[in-house]
Motif scaffolding. Sequence first.
Motif, PDB file in Angstrom:
ATOM      1  N   LEU A 128       0.830  -1.207   0.000  1.00 49.88           N
ATOM      2  CA  LEU A 128       0.000   0.000   0.000  1.00 49.88           C
ATOM      3  C   LEU A 128       0.868   1.263   0.000  1.00 49.88           C
ATOM      4  O   LEU A 128       0.562   2.239  -0.689  1.00 49.88           O
ATOM      5  N   LEU A 129       1.946   1.206   0.764  1.00 52.12           N
ATOM      6  CA  LEU A 129       2.851   2.352   0.812  1.00 52.12           C
ATOM      7  C   LEU A 129       3.418   2.645  -0.567  1.00 52.12           C
ATOM      8  O   LEU A 129       3.480   3.794  -1.003  1.00 52.12           O
ATOM      9  N   ASN A 130       3.814   1.606  -1.272  1.00 53.78           N
ATOM     10  CA  ASN A 130       4.365   1.782  -2.614  1.00 53.78           C
ATOM     11  C   ASN A 130       3.327   2.326  -3.580  1.00 53.78           C
ATOM     12  O   ASN A 130       3.622   3.198  -4.412  1.00 53.78           O
ATOM     13  N   LEU A 131       2.088   1.830  -3.482  1.00 52.57           N
ATOM     14  CA  LEU A 131       1.039   2.250  -4.409  1.00 52.57           C
ATOM     15  C   LEU A 131       0.686   3.728  -4.214  1.00 52.57           C
ATOM     16  O   LEU A 131       0.516   4.469  -5.189  1.00 52.57           O
ATOM     17  N   PHE A 132       0.574   4.171  -2.963  1.00 47.38           N
ATOM     18  CA  PHE A 132       0.275   5.579  -2.709  1.00 47.38           C
ATOM     19  C   PHE A 132       1.415   6.476  -3.180  1.00 47.38           C
ATOM     20  O   PHE A 132       1.176   7.568  -3.719  1.00 47.38           O
ATOM     21  N   ALA A 133       2.644   6.012  -2.965  1.00 48.13           N
ATOM     22  CA  ALA A 133       3.796   6.803  -3.411  1.00 48.13           C
ATOM     23  C   ALA A 133       3.844   6.877  -4.936  1.00 48.13           C
ATOM     24  O   ALA A 133       4.115   7.932  -5.521  1.00 48.13           O
ATOM     25  N   ALA A 134       3.549   5.754  -5.592  1.00 51.12           N
ATOM     26  CA  ALA A 134       3.540   5.740  -7.060  1.00 51.12           C
ATOM     27  C   ALA A 134       2.425   6.631  -7.601  1.00 51.12           C
ATOM     28  O   ALA A 134       2.601   7.335  -8.602  1.00 51.12           O
TER      29      ALA A 134
END
Length: 389
Positions: free
Chosen positions: A118-124
């Motif tokens: 989830l952290l990666n998706l929000f950052a992307a």
Amino acid sequence: MIKTLVYVLLVLMALCLSPMIIGQSGYVYIAIGDYQIETSLVTGVVGLIVFYFALQLLEWLIMLLLNIVLSSRYLPEQWRRKAAKKHTLIGALALAEEDWPAAEKTMAKGAEKGEIPLLNLFAAARAAHYQDNIAARDNYLAQAEKNPIAKTAVYTSRTRYLLKQGELAKAREVLNKLNPTSKSSAPVLKLAQELYLQQQDWQALKLLLPTLKKRQLLAEAEYDQLSTKTNSILMLNAAKISEAELNKCWHWLSKSERKQDELILAYAHGLVLYNHKEQAIKLISKQLIASPSAALFSAIPDVINAQDHEVRKLLTKLETTHENDADYQMCLAKLAMQQRDAKKAKVHWQNVCRIAPTNQSWLALAQVQEQLGENTAASQSYRKAANIM
């Protein structure tokens, strides 16, 4: 370590005791089916110890083989997780540097096998937004939305992005899913405040303001300013609808709010619109006696006319205390012009230019001087107005 130490102590004890028991008689007899084993006691004990060590060795070998087999089977998965960590770290550094293309690429890769996808998706999604890549951003948010615990964060992010795009209607649709209430998080409430302001939805903002105050999300001065502005606009809008709406809006205000200059003036303008000028003048007069202010001085000439003597008498009583008040002098100048008293207006405009000279005040003085035939003085006033510009 302790287990090995115990084994060593047992061996040392056996070595120490063996000379004492070698000369002793005794044997061990073991019968298993048709098989019989007969040996001395010492040999039997040594054999048991050797057998135990053999079992330990066999166990160690089996565990070693199992670890090798399992690690070789899951090794690619470990490699992928390690690579995901590396991508996430590189993506975080790219975000810090605001290298949006690199950040999006690495964060998207890290999301596949990352520990916190989830952290990666929000950052992307954030990186894609800053590149105006709307489709990719929405795709990342859609992937994150599949996780139930992330829905509020997804809606908040989506609302914020749509707000920055200027898609106010779409942003409001998403915000409505969050249903901002007193129990909502601070970011949701602040986002609602910003969106309501941009949409100029003053009624929704009025309902939200008590929560913002209770949660201390606005400074006191900021809250007072926003509350006054909201109530004033609601009052003016109500006046455009009907007299009943105007009165309803006024009576919804608290006692303290009904003492605010801006709200009194907004209500007074509405009353004048529906031919209740006397009531409007009474409100203004009461406020003028209680606490004369710049807002009142500025609004009075627009509410009263040359025939409204009561307010003029009240203003005359303030002359000693407000002699050096530019707003007060300007109010008297405008009222004098209503009565076509140019000489009196000239005096007050001169006072304004003495206290707080502006381009507008010099121009007003010049125009009055022209009416009085004082052309030389008017020229000088025009020149001073031009110098201020």
